[in-house]
Design a protein around this motif. Structure first.
Motif, PDB file in Angstrom:
ATOM      1  N   GLY A  59      10.457  -5.098   9.915  1.00  0.00           N
ATOM      2  CA  GLY A  59      10.198  -4.028   9.554  1.00  0.00           C
ATOM      3  C   GLY A  59      10.448  -3.680   8.170  1.00  0.00           C
ATOM      4  O   GLY A  59       9.649  -3.089   7.528  1.00  0.00           O
ATOM      5  N   GLU A  60      11.926  -4.038   8.132  1.00  0.00           N
ATOM      6  CA  GLU A  60      12.363  -3.429   6.355  1.00  0.00           C
ATOM      7  C   GLU A  60      11.270  -4.028   5.369  1.00  0.00           C
ATOM      8  O   GLU A  60      11.117  -3.697   4.233  1.00  0.00           O
ATOM      9  CB  GLU A  60      13.516  -4.156   6.202  1.00  0.00           C
ATOM     10  CG  GLU A  60      14.463  -2.799   7.191  1.00  0.00           C
ATOM     11  CD  GLU A  60      14.369  -1.588   7.091  1.00  0.00           C
ATOM     12  OE1 GLU A  60      14.194  -1.180   5.506  1.00  0.00           O
ATOM     13  OE2 GLU A  60      14.253  -0.697   7.611  1.00  0.00           O
ATOM     14  N   ILE A  61      10.924  -5.545   5.333  1.00  0.00           N
ATOM     15  CA  ILE A  61       9.935  -6.383   4.579  1.00  0.00           C
ATOM     16  C   ILE A  61       8.645  -5.303   4.588  1.00  0.00           C
ATOM     17  O   ILE A  61       8.391  -4.550   2.891  1.00  0.00           O
ATOM     18  CB  ILE A  61      10.035  -7.433   5.459  1.00  0.00           C
ATOM     19  CG1 ILE A  61      11.062  -8.521   4.616  1.00  0.00           C
ATOM     20  CG2 ILE A  61       9.173  -8.207   4.848  1.00  0.00           C
ATOM     21  CD1 ILE A  61      11.348  -9.492   5.338  1.00  0.00           C
ATOM     22  N   SER A  62       8.207  -4.850   5.372  1.00  0.00           N
ATOM     23  CA  SER A  62       6.766  -3.773   5.663  1.00  0.00           C
ATOM     24  C   SER A  62       6.972  -3.072   4.745  1.00  0.00           C
ATOM     25  O   SER A  62       6.003  -2.255   3.736  1.00  0.00           O
ATOM     26  CB  SER A  62       6.073  -3.702   6.490  1.00  0.00           C
ATOM     27  OG  SER A  62       6.866  -2.959   7.751  1.00  0.00           O
ATOM     28  N   ILE A  63       8.481  -1.900   5.091  1.00  0.00           N
ATOM     29  CA  ILE A  63       8.645  -0.941   4.213  1.00  0.00           C
ATOM     30  C   ILE A  63       8.818  -1.472   3.009  1.00  0.00           C
ATOM     31  O   ILE A  63       8.306  -0.473   2.342  1.00  0.00           O
ATOM     32  CB  ILE A  63      10.126  -0.253   4.384  1.00  0.00           C
ATOM     33  CG1 ILE A  63       9.883   0.523   5.939  1.00  0.00           C
ATOM     34  CG2 ILE A  63       9.766   1.008   3.730  1.00  0.00           C
ATOM     35  CD1 ILE A  63      10.785   0.925   6.464  1.00  0.00           C
ATOM     36  N   PHE A  64       9.326  -2.530   2.301  1.00  0.00           N
ATOM     37  CA  PHE A  64       9.482  -2.523   0.665  1.00  0.00           C
ATOM     38  C   PHE A  64       8.319  -2.739   0.599  1.00  0.00           C
ATOM     39  O   PHE A  64       7.982  -2.791  -0.306  1.00  0.00           O
ATOM     40  CB  PHE A  64      10.235  -3.923   0.878  1.00  0.00           C
ATOM     41  CG  PHE A  64      10.481  -4.251  -0.641  1.00  0.00           C
ATOM     42  CD1 PHE A  64      11.544  -3.718  -1.282  1.00  0.00           C
ATOM     43  CD2 PHE A  64       9.591  -5.704  -0.553  1.00  0.00           C
ATOM     44  CE1 PHE A  64      10.935  -4.597  -3.285  1.00  0.00           C
ATOM     45  CE2 PHE A  64      10.009  -6.338  -1.725  1.00  0.00           C
ATOM     46  CZ  PHE A  64      10.679  -5.492  -2.851  1.00  0.00           C
ATOM     47  N   SER A  66       5.429  -2.394   1.566  1.00  0.00           N
ATOM     48  CA  SER A  66       4.710  -0.827   1.240  1.00  0.00           C
ATOM     49  C   SER A  66       4.957  -0.330   0.285  1.00  0.00           C
ATOM     50  O   SER A  66       3.814   0.697  -1.683  1.00  0.00           O
ATOM     51  CB  SER A  66       4.143  -0.084   2.562  1.00  0.00           C
ATOM     52  OG  SER A  66       5.847   0.461   3.198  1.00  0.00           O
ATOM     53  N   LYS A  67       6.148  -0.168  -0.358  1.00  0.00           N
ATOM     54  CA  LYS A  67       6.440   0.556  -1.534  1.00  0.00           C
ATOM     55  C   LYS A  67       6.335   0.525  -2.571  1.00  0.00           C
ATOM     56  O   LYS A  67       5.476   1.216  -3.518  1.00  0.00           O
ATOM     57  CB  LYS A  67       8.301   0.838  -1.199  1.00  0.00           C
ATOM     58  CG  LYS A  67       8.943   2.347  -0.234  1.00  0.00           C
ATOM     59  CD  LYS A  67      10.540   2.121  -0.281  1.00  0.00           C
ATOM     60  CE  LYS A  67      10.707   3.570   0.497  1.00  0.00           C
ATOM     61  NZ  LYS A  67      12.057   4.003   0.630  1.00  0.00           N
ATOM     62  N   TYR A  68       6.924  -0.757  -2.657  1.00  0.00           N
ATOM     63  CA  TYR A  68       5.934  -1.396  -4.615  1.00  0.00           C
ATOM     64  C   TYR A  68       4.521  -1.361  -4.120  1.00  0.00           C
ATOM     65  O   TYR A  68       4.324  -1.334  -5.468  1.00  0.00           O
ATOM     66  CB  TYR A  68       5.720  -2.914  -3.942  1.00  0.00           C
ATOM     67  CG  TYR A  68       6.158  -4.343  -4.637  1.00  0.00           C
ATOM     68  CD1 TYR A  68       6.163  -3.958  -6.230  1.00  0.00           C
ATOM     69  CD2 TYR A  68       4.972  -5.156  -4.708  1.00  0.00           C
ATOM     70  CE1 TYR A  68       6.035  -4.888  -7.116  1.00  0.00           C
ATOM     71  CE2 TYR A  68       3.551  -6.205  -5.256  1.00  0.00           C
ATOM     72  CZ  TYR A  68       5.044  -5.509  -6.537  1.00  0.00           C
ATOM     73  OH  TYR A  68       4.622  -6.737  -8.169  1.00  0.00           O
ATOM     74  N   TYR A  69       3.540  -1.214  -3.253  1.00  0.00           N
ATOM     75  CA  TYR A  69       2.437  -1.778  -3.475  1.00  0.00           C
ATOM     76  C   TYR A  69       1.631   0.025  -3.953  1.00  0.00           C
ATOM     77  O   TYR A  69       0.925   0.061  -5.189  1.00  0.00           O
ATOM     78  CB  TYR A  69       1.460  -2.318  -2.269  1.00  0.00           C
ATOM     79  CG  TYR A  69       0.883  -3.440  -2.281  1.00  0.00           C
ATOM     80  CD1 TYR A  69       0.833  -4.541  -3.254  1.00  0.00           C
ATOM     81  CD2 TYR A  69       1.896  -4.065  -1.626  1.00  0.00           C
ATOM     82  CE1 TYR A  69       1.213  -5.484  -3.348  1.00  0.00           C
ATOM     83  CE2 TYR A  69       1.688  -5.938  -1.209  1.00  0.00           C
ATOM     84  CZ  TYR A  69       1.119  -6.618  -2.093  1.00  0.00           C
ATOM     85  OH  TYR A  69       1.622  -8.035  -2.361  1.00  0.00           O
ATOM     86  N   ARG A  70       2.544   1.132  -3.511  1.00  0.00           N
ATOM     87  CA  ARG A  70       2.138   2.041  -3.768  1.00  0.00           C
ATOM     88  C   ARG A  70       2.665   2.263  -5.525  1.00  0.00           C
ATOM     89  O   ARG A  70       2.392   2.721  -5.914  1.00  0.00           O
ATOM     90  CB  ARG A  70       2.818   3.447  -2.788  1.00  0.00           C
ATOM     91  CG  ARG A  70       1.674   3.481  -1.409  1.00  0.00           C
ATOM     92  CD  ARG A  70       2.800   3.990  -0.619  1.00  0.00           C
ATOM     93  NE  ARG A  70       2.906   5.705  -0.627  1.00  0.00           N
ATOM     94  CZ  ARG A  70       1.979   6.014  -0.778  1.00  0.00           C
ATOM     95  NH1 ARG A  70       1.431   6.098   0.570  1.00  0.00           N
ATOM     96  NH2 ARG A  70       1.760   7.706  -1.183  1.00  0.00           N
ATOM     97  N   LYS A  71       3.169   1.975  -5.572  1.00  0.00           N
ATOM     98  CA  LYS A  71       4.385   2.163  -6.843  1.00  0.00           C
ATOM     99  C   LYS A  71       3.504   1.700  -7.413  1.00  0.00           C
ATOM    100  O   LYS A  71       3.669   1.647  -9.576  1.00  0.00           O
ATOM    101  CB  LYS A  71       5.736   1.798  -6.908  1.00  0.00           C
ATOM    102  CG  LYS A  71       6.395   2.180  -8.594  1.00  0.00           C
ATOM    103  CD  LYS A  71       8.182   1.384  -8.361  1.00  0.00           C
ATOM    104  CE  LYS A  71       8.695   2.369  -7.451  1.00  0.00           C
ATOM    105  NZ  LYS A  71      10.228   1.652  -7.804  1.00  0.00           N
ATOM    106  N   LYS A  72       3.081   0.718  -7.179  1.00  0.00           N
ATOM    107  CA  LYS A  72       2.298  -0.314  -8.241  1.00  0.00           C
ATOM    108  C   LYS A  72       0.825  -0.086  -8.490  1.00  0.00           C
ATOM    109  O   LYS A  72       0.318  -0.196  -9.754  1.00  0.00           O
ATOM    110  CB  LYS A  72       2.179  -2.390  -7.528  1.00  0.00           C
ATOM    111  CG  LYS A  72       0.868  -3.312  -8.161  1.00  0.00           C
ATOM    112  CD  LYS A  72       0.990  -3.815  -8.138  1.00  0.00           C
ATOM    113  CE  LYS A  72       0.543  -4.994  -8.384  1.00  0.00           C
ATOM    114  NZ  LYS A  72       0.204  -6.706  -8.796  1.00  0.00           N
TER     115      LYS A  72
END
Length: 75
Positions: A59-64, A66-72
């Protein structure tokens, strides 16, 4: 994004409660492996928390990510 993180962390809580209930009602030694219907692997009941730890990590890896790709993607 905040809803995704909130729902995922609520899921952690539910899995933790479920694992704790199983832990409290299970015997000291549990069967962890079967071979043709015959139990051949035993472990301590603390092994029940492995599923909880795995779900938190995934779960925490998927949150990380998803935040990374949204920021990218600037979204």
């Amino acid at each position: 994004m905040n809803k995704f993180s909130l729902y995922l962390r609520l899921l952690y809580f539910l899995v933790f409660v479920f694992a704790t209930a199983l832990f409290l009602f299970s015997p000291e030694i549990i069967v962890v492996h079967f071979n043709n219907g015959i139990p051949d692997g035993y472990d301590n009941r603390i092994f029940l928390y492995v599923f909880f730890i795995i779900s938190v990590l995934i779960g925490e890896i998927s949150i990380f990510f998803s935040k990374y790709y949204r920021k990218k993607g600037d979204t």
